[in-house]
Design a protein around this motif. Structure first.
Motif, PDB file in Angstrom:
ATOM      1  N   TYR A  68       0.801  -1.217   0.000  1.00  0.00           N
ATOM      2  CA  TYR A  68       0.000   0.000   0.000  1.00  0.00           C
ATOM      3  C   TYR A  68       0.838   1.274   0.000  1.00  0.00           C
ATOM      4  O   TYR A  68       0.338   2.341  -0.315  1.00  0.00           O
ATOM      5  CB  TYR A  68      -0.922   0.029   1.231  1.00  0.00           C
ATOM      6  CG  TYR A  68      -1.843  -1.171   1.332  1.00  0.00           C
ATOM      7  CD1 TYR A  68      -2.895  -1.338   0.436  1.00  0.00           C
ATOM      8  CD2 TYR A  68      -1.659  -2.127   2.324  1.00  0.00           C
ATOM      9  CE1 TYR A  68      -3.738  -2.436   0.534  1.00  0.00           C
ATOM     10  CE2 TYR A  68      -2.504  -3.217   2.435  1.00  0.00           C
ATOM     11  CZ  TYR A  68      -3.547  -3.368   1.538  1.00  0.00           C
ATOM     12  OH  TYR A  68      -4.383  -4.453   1.641  1.00  0.00           O
ATOM     13  N   LEU A 107      -3.686  -2.296  10.893  1.00  0.00           N
ATOM     14  CA  LEU A 107      -4.605  -2.999   9.991  1.00  0.00           C
ATOM     15  C   LEU A 107      -3.853  -3.693   8.860  1.00  0.00           C
ATOM     16  O   LEU A 107      -4.223  -4.794   8.441  1.00  0.00           O
ATOM     17  CB  LEU A 107      -5.631  -2.014   9.428  1.00  0.00           C
ATOM     18  CG  LEU A 107      -6.673  -1.517  10.439  1.00  0.00           C
ATOM     19  CD1 LEU A 107      -7.437  -0.317   9.883  1.00  0.00           C
ATOM     20  CD2 LEU A 107      -7.640  -2.644  10.802  1.00  0.00           C
ATOM     21  N   ASP A 108      -2.794  -3.053   8.389  1.00  0.00           N
ATOM     22  CA  ASP A 108      -1.986  -3.655   7.319  1.00  0.00           C
ATOM     23  C   ASP A 108      -1.325  -4.943   7.796  1.00  0.00           C
ATOM     24  O   ASP A 108      -1.316  -5.959   7.089  1.00  0.00           O
ATOM     25  CB  ASP A 108      -0.934  -2.647   6.858  1.00  0.00           C
ATOM     26  CG  ASP A 108      -0.028  -3.197   5.768  1.00  0.00           C
ATOM     27  OD1 ASP A 108      -0.517  -3.984   4.928  1.00  0.00           O
ATOM     28  OD2 ASP A 108       1.169  -2.857   5.765  1.00  0.00           O
ATOM     29  N   GLY A 111      -4.767  -6.956  10.345  1.00  0.00           N
ATOM     30  CA  GLY A 111      -6.183  -6.968  10.020  1.00  0.00           C
ATOM     31  C   GLY A 111      -6.587  -8.120   9.116  1.00  0.00           C
ATOM     32  O   GLY A 111      -5.791  -8.625   8.320  1.00  0.00           O
ATOM     33  N   LYS A 116      -9.602  -4.898   6.497  1.00  0.00           N
ATOM     34  CA  LYS A 116      -8.832  -4.044   5.589  1.00  0.00           C
ATOM     35  C   LYS A 116      -9.745  -3.368   4.568  1.00  0.00           C
ATOM     36  O   LYS A 116      -9.595  -2.173   4.281  1.00  0.00           O
ATOM     37  CB  LYS A 116      -7.770  -4.870   4.877  1.00  0.00           C
ATOM     38  CG  LYS A 116      -6.631  -5.338   5.777  1.00  0.00           C
ATOM     39  CD  LYS A 116      -5.621  -6.150   4.997  1.00  0.00           C
ATOM     40  CE  LYS A 116      -4.485  -6.624   5.891  1.00  0.00           C
ATOM     41  NZ  LYS A 116      -3.472  -7.412   5.158  1.00  0.00           N
ATOM     42  N   LEU A 120      -9.237  -0.073   6.414  1.00  0.00           N
ATOM     43  CA  LEU A 120      -7.903   0.294   5.951  1.00  0.00           C
ATOM     44  C   LEU A 120      -7.961   1.041   4.635  1.00  0.00           C
ATOM     45  O   LEU A 120      -7.301   2.073   4.468  1.00  0.00           O
ATOM     46  CB  LEU A 120      -7.012  -0.947   5.817  1.00  0.00           C
ATOM     47  CG  LEU A 120      -5.613  -0.701   5.228  1.00  0.00           C
ATOM     48  CD1 LEU A 120      -4.834   0.319   6.060  1.00  0.00           C
ATOM     49  CD2 LEU A 120      -4.827  -2.008   5.120  1.00  0.00           C
ATOM     50  N   GLN A 121      -8.735   0.545   3.680  1.00  0.00           N
ATOM     51  CA  GLN A 121      -8.756   1.183   2.370  1.00  0.00           C
ATOM     52  C   GLN A 121      -9.238   2.630   2.425  1.00  0.00           C
ATOM     53  O   GLN A 121      -8.603   3.526   1.828  1.00  0.00           O
ATOM     54  CB  GLN A 121      -9.613   0.378   1.401  1.00  0.00           C
ATOM     55  CG  GLN A 121      -9.393   0.784  -0.065  1.00  0.00           C
ATOM     56  CD  GLN A 121      -7.942   0.657  -0.498  1.00  0.00           C
ATOM     57  OE1 GLN A 121      -7.324  -0.403  -0.382  1.00  0.00           O
ATOM     58  NE2 GLN A 121      -7.361   1.758  -0.982  1.00  0.00           N
TER      59      GLN A 121
END
Length: 407
Positions: A68, A107-108, A111, A116, A120-121
């Motif tokens: 990411y 979370l990365d 999660g 995620k 997260l996104q």
């Protein structure tokens, strides 16, 4: 410290962006912040700058070794964080601001795919913000195992009860998720009692009691909140990693976060030293330019030396984190936290003194800068806790039977 050509290109682009978009808009940001109907409004210029930064590819630079992020190491990211630190709101422009960075890292790393996708996104996209809820008013939270907030399993849900405070971002209008740390099993071994769970702020039973001020500053637009969780029910699927893994998650979260804080402090110190020098060159007292007085020259020299030494220590620590890992760099991670705050407070005090009465208000941003340094002194563990870690690790080198004696 040597860096890749990619990191060098990003640094050049970041400096150009700061010159073209951030520094010229500092006054506008403060003006819009003050004019908003709500104390915790988001200045419109922030969203404009974020869109420009994302378009320029200066986005999520902080995530090392992740699909990411920009693929930078901690050592490569560190000087970028310093540049962002020169302006107090700049890191948010590039989606690199705390506590979102730490929450995204959690979370990365830990999660589930569902967590995620849901939280997260949107964080990576800069559409929402987040909070990390750990500190409590009733206990010494410098020891995270002291927390008393309960997270009790009830069928397909967990029920949360407790009180938290100094929760950054809680009043930010775009905050849509909390990571809450509490105890799922008070009878487990000390470091296996805690868990972390995702909680949406509009869940019934959550009350924001009050915004907390630090020396009179509300820390807009994020806000530092006192929050009560009263029988707050959340799905069991919101638990992160599993019961009893909360302390482990926190340890994984804090190492990179401390590097980020320390490099931003260096950037802020550089800016304050620059302000100090300009002020001293422009003021005359008792028939002499302040910059010509030996007292001020001595202070400036000490500040310059301290900042440079701090930078070397932080860059060395970032290198260790990249090469031997956070666990092996524990002492250095604690060292930079202690050293950065000491230098930061010293330089902030110097800047306030150099500006005289003007340093006591926020016309030059120094009132807030001084306050931030004292807030960070408490955040991520006070220096006494870090010194304890440093000393124990140092003594351990010589406590083993096979350790060699001093020569």
């Amino acid at each position: 410290m040597e860096r890749s050509s990619k990191a060098g290109e990003i640094m050049d682009a970041l400096n150009a962006f700061m010159d073209e978009h951030i520094y010229p808009n500092e006054a506008l940001y403060e003006q819009q912040l003050a004019q908003g109907a709500d104390r915790f409004n988001v200045p419109p210029i922030m969203e404009e700058l974020k869109a420009r930064a994302r378009e320029a590819g200066l986005w999520n630079l902080f995530l090392p070794h992740s699909e990411y992020g920009a693929g930078l190491t901690n050592a490569e990211y560190a000087p970028l964080a310093e540049v962002m630190g020169r302006v107090q709101f700049a890191s948010e422009v590039f989606n690199c601001s705390a506590p979102d960075t730490g929450n995204m890292e959690v979370l990365d790393r830990y999660g589930t795919p569902e967590q995620k996708a849901r939280w997260l996104q949107p964080l990576l996209d800069g559409k929402i913000r987040s909070s990390f809820c750990m500190t409590e008013p009733e206990v010494a939270s410098s020891d995270a195992t002291n927390i008393t907030t309960s997270i009790d399993r009830d069928g397909d849900h967990y029920v949360i009860n407790g009180r938290k405070w100094w929760i950054t971002n809680a009043y930010h209008p775009n905050t849509k998720i909390y990571i809450v740390m509490g105890k799922t099993n008070p009878d487990a071994p000390r470091h296996r009692q805690q868990s972390q769970i995702l909680v949406e702020p509009d869940t019934p039973g959550i009350s924001l009691i009050r915004p907390l001020t630090a020396f009179g500053f509300y820390d807009e637009p994020k806000g530092q909140a006192e929050i009560v969780f009263d029988n707050v029910r959340v799905p069991a699927s919101n638990l992160i990693l599993g019961e009893g893994r909360g302390f482990e998650i926190s340890q994984g979260r804090l190492g990179p976060g401390r590097i980020h804080h320390c490099m931003r402090i260096i950037g802020q110190c550089e800016r304050m030293l620059e302000q100090t020098c300009r002020r001293l060159l422009s003021r005359t007292a008792f028939g002499e330019v302040l910059a010509d007085q030996s007292l001020w020259q001595d202070r400036i020299a000490n500040a310059r030396t301290d900042i440079n030494m701090l930078r070397q220590l932080v860059e060395h620590t970032a290198h260790l984190m990249d090469t031997v890992g956070n666990k092996q760099a524990r002492s250095e991670i604690s060292q930079i936290k202690v050293a950065a705050v000491r230098v930061g407070r010293s330089v902030a005090d110097l800047a306030v003194q150099a500006h005289g009465a003007a340093g006591l208000c926020n016309d030059f941003g120094l009132g807030y800068a001084f306050t931030r340094m004292n807030m960070i002194r408490m955040g991520d563990g006070p220096e006494e806790v870090h010194n304890r870690t440093i000393a124990r690790l140092e003594l351990k080198k010589y406590s083993d039977p096979g350790a060699s004696s001093a020569k």
